[in-house]
Scaffold this motif. Sequence first.
Motif, PDB file in Angstrom:
ATOM      1  N   MET A   1       8.877 -35.425  -8.404  1.00  0.00           N
ATOM      2  CA  MET A   1       8.194 -35.334  -7.134  1.00  0.00           C
ATOM      3  C   MET A   1       7.526 -33.973  -6.969  1.00  0.00           C
ATOM      4  N   ALA A   2       8.199 -32.921  -7.419  1.00  0.00           N
ATOM      5  CA  ALA A   2       7.637 -31.577  -7.279  1.00  0.00           C
ATOM      6  C   ALA A   2       6.355 -31.436  -8.108  1.00  0.00           C
ATOM      7  N   ARG A   3       6.309 -32.052  -9.277  1.00  0.00           N
ATOM      8  CA  ARG A   3       5.104 -31.985 -10.106  1.00  0.00           C
ATOM      9  C   ARG A   3       3.947 -32.708  -9.435  1.00  0.00           C
ATOM     10  N   PHE A   4       4.236 -33.850  -8.846  1.00  0.00           N
ATOM     11  CA  PHE A   4       3.205 -34.595  -8.139  1.00  0.00           C
ATOM     12  C   PHE A   4       2.624 -33.760  -7.010  1.00  0.00           C
ATOM     13  N   VAL A   5       3.478 -33.138  -6.226  1.00  0.00           N
ATOM     14  CA  VAL A   5       3.020 -32.310  -5.118  1.00  0.00           C
ATOM     15  C   VAL A   5       2.216 -31.124  -5.646  1.00  0.00           C
ATOM     16  N   ALA A   6       2.667 -30.518  -6.736  1.00  0.00           N
ATOM     17  CA  ALA A   6       1.947 -29.380  -7.311  1.00  0.00           C
ATOM     18  C   ALA A   6       0.551 -29.790  -7.778  1.00  0.00           C
ATOM     19  N   VAL A   7       0.447 -30.931  -8.431  1.00  0.00           N
ATOM     20  CA  VAL A   7      -0.851 -31.408  -8.892  1.00  0.00           C
ATOM     21  C   VAL A   7      -1.751 -31.720  -7.701  1.00  0.00           C
ATOM     22  N   MET A   8      -1.198 -32.350  -6.694  1.00  0.00           N
ATOM     23  CA  MET A   8      -1.989 -32.669  -5.500  1.00  0.00           C
ATOM     24  C   MET A   8      -2.481 -31.404  -4.795  1.00  0.00           C
ATOM     25  N   VAL A   9      -1.619 -30.426  -4.669  1.00  0.00           N
ATOM     26  CA  VAL A   9      -2.006 -29.181  -4.000  1.00  0.00           C
ATOM     27  C   VAL A   9      -3.129 -28.489  -4.776  1.00  0.00           C
ATOM     28  N   GLN A  10      -3.085 -28.569  -6.088  1.00  0.00           N
ATOM     29  CA  GLN A  10      -4.122 -27.936  -6.896  1.00  0.00           C
ATOM     30  C   GLN A  10      -5.405 -28.759  -6.946  1.00  0.00           C
ATOM     31  N   ALA A  11      -5.312 -30.073  -6.950  1.00  0.00           N
ATOM     32  CA  ALA A  11      -6.485 -30.922  -7.151  1.00  0.00           C
ATOM     33  C   ALA A  11      -7.239 -31.245  -5.868  1.00  0.00           C
ATOM     34  N   VAL A  12      -6.553 -31.420  -4.770  1.00  0.00           N
ATOM     35  CA  VAL A  12      -7.204 -31.879  -3.538  1.00  0.00           C
ATOM     36  C   VAL A  12      -8.315 -30.955  -3.060  1.00  0.00           C
ATOM     37  N   PRO A  13      -8.160 -29.629  -3.086  1.00  0.00           N
ATOM     38  CA  PRO A  13      -9.284 -28.796  -2.644  1.00  0.00           C
ATOM     39  C   PRO A  13     -10.544 -28.997  -3.500  1.00  0.00           C
ATOM     40  N   PHE A  14     -10.377 -29.112  -4.807  1.00  0.00           N
ATOM     41  CA  PHE A  14     -11.537 -29.312  -5.674  1.00  0.00           C
ATOM     42  C   PHE A  14     -12.127 -30.709  -5.500  1.00  0.00           C
ATOM     43  N   LEU A  15     -11.277 -31.708  -5.332  1.00  0.00           N
ATOM     44  CA  LEU A  15     -11.759 -33.057  -5.087  1.00  0.00           C
ATOM     45  C   LEU A  15     -12.529 -33.108  -3.774  1.00  0.00           C
ATOM     46  N   THR A  16     -12.009 -32.436  -2.773  1.00  0.00           N
ATOM     47  CA  THR A  16     -12.697 -32.373  -1.479  1.00  0.00           C
ATOM     48  C   THR A  16     -14.052 -31.693  -1.631  1.00  0.00           C
ATOM     49  N   LEU A  17     -14.092 -30.592  -2.380  1.00  0.00           N
ATOM     50  CA  LEU A  17     -15.362 -29.905  -2.638  1.00  0.00           C
ATOM     51  C   LEU A  17     -16.356 -30.847  -3.303  1.00  0.00           C
ATOM     52  N   GLY A  18     -15.915 -31.583  -4.298  1.00  0.00           N
ATOM     53  CA  GLY A  18     -16.798 -32.514  -4.995  1.00  0.00           C
ATOM     54  C   GLY A  18     -17.310 -33.619  -4.096  1.00  0.00           C
ATOM     55  N   VAL A  19     -16.439 -34.162  -3.271  1.00  0.00           N
ATOM     56  CA  VAL A  19     -16.851 -35.234  -2.357  1.00  0.00           C
ATOM     57  C   VAL A  19     -17.830 -34.703  -1.320  1.00  0.00           C
ATOM     58  N   VAL A  20     -17.571 -33.509  -0.797  1.00  0.00           N
ATOM     59  CA  VAL A  20     -18.482 -32.911   0.185  1.00  0.00           C
ATOM     60  C   VAL A  20     -19.846 -32.640  -0.456  1.00  0.00           C
ATOM     61  N   LEU A  21     -19.847 -32.085  -1.668  1.00  0.00           N
ATOM     62  CA  LEU A  21     -21.119 -31.818  -2.348  1.00  0.00           C
ATOM     63  C   LEU A  21     -21.872 -33.097  -2.684  1.00  0.00           C
ATOM     64  N   SER A  22     -21.170 -34.113  -3.152  1.00  0.00           N
ATOM     65  CA  SER A  22     -21.855 -35.372  -3.465  1.00  0.00           C
ATOM     66  C   SER A  22     -22.409 -36.017  -2.202  1.00  0.00           C
ATOM     67  N   SER A  23     -21.690 -35.898  -1.092  1.00  0.00           N
ATOM     68  CA  SER A  23     -22.190 -36.415   0.184  1.00  0.00           C
ATOM     69  C   SER A  23     -23.406 -35.632   0.648  1.00  0.00           C
ATOM     70  N   ALA A  24     -23.369 -34.315   0.461  1.00  0.00           N
ATOM     71  CA  ALA A  24     -24.516 -33.488   0.836  1.00  0.00           C
ATOM     72  C   ALA A  24     -25.739 -33.825  -0.007  1.00  0.00           C
ATOM     73  N   ILE A  25     -25.524 -34.072  -1.285  1.00  0.00           N
ATOM     74  CA  ILE A  25     -26.640 -34.466  -2.152  1.00  0.00           C
ATOM     75  C   ILE A  25     -27.235 -35.775  -1.654  1.00  0.00           C
ATOM     76  N   ALA A  26     -26.375 -36.738  -1.336  1.00  0.00           N
ATOM     77  CA  ALA A  26     -26.851 -38.039  -0.868  1.00  0.00           C
ATOM     78  C   ALA A  26     -27.566 -37.940   0.477  1.00  0.00           C
ATOM     79  N   ALA A  27     -27.085 -37.064   1.348  1.00  0.00           N
ATOM     80  CA  ALA A  27     -27.637 -36.998   2.704  1.00  0.00           C
ATOM     81  C   ALA A  27     -28.844 -36.070   2.825  1.00  0.00           C
ATOM     82  N   PHE A  28     -28.846 -34.971   2.092  1.00  0.00           N
ATOM     83  CA  PHE A  28     -29.844 -33.943   2.363  1.00  0.00           C
ATOM     84  C   PHE A  28     -30.856 -33.680   1.245  1.00  0.00           C
TER      85      PHE A  28
END
Length: 137
Positions: free
Chosen positions: A1-28
């Motif tokens: 469980m601790a490894r899962f949380v560690a991976v999520m804590v590390q990956a979610v900010p970058f995944l969020t950045l990618g989703v925001v950038l891809s949305s910005a590309i699509a919208a703007f």
Amino acid sequence: MARFVAVMVQAVPFLTLGVVLSSAIAAFVPAGFFHRVLPGRPALAVPVAGACGAVLPGCECASVPVAGALVRRGVAPAAALTFMLASPAINPIVLVSTFVAFPGQPEMVWARLTASLGAAVAIGWLWIRLGRTEWLR
């Protein structure tokens, strides 16, 4: 469980950045923008897209959604794939980390940059020759 949380804590900010950038590309970003910026021939667009990967500070979690947005905006799949492969390997964070990991050996930074960009461009050119668009679905 601790490894899962560690991976999520590390990956979610970058995944969020990618989703925001891809949305910005699509919208703007206008649909014809990438046709003006990238060379018309995919073989020439591949190295340019690979070099553009240096501006996205993130891991593959960020580059995958952005590459998808690029394809949806009309960028050649080979160029988007090259961007997706180059971005996690040659972004500023990775290059600075390499510089810190190898103190007194700046040639390691250049070696990583050239080898990673070269591999990404080679895969992009390979996609031009052997890739099929239906594989992207």
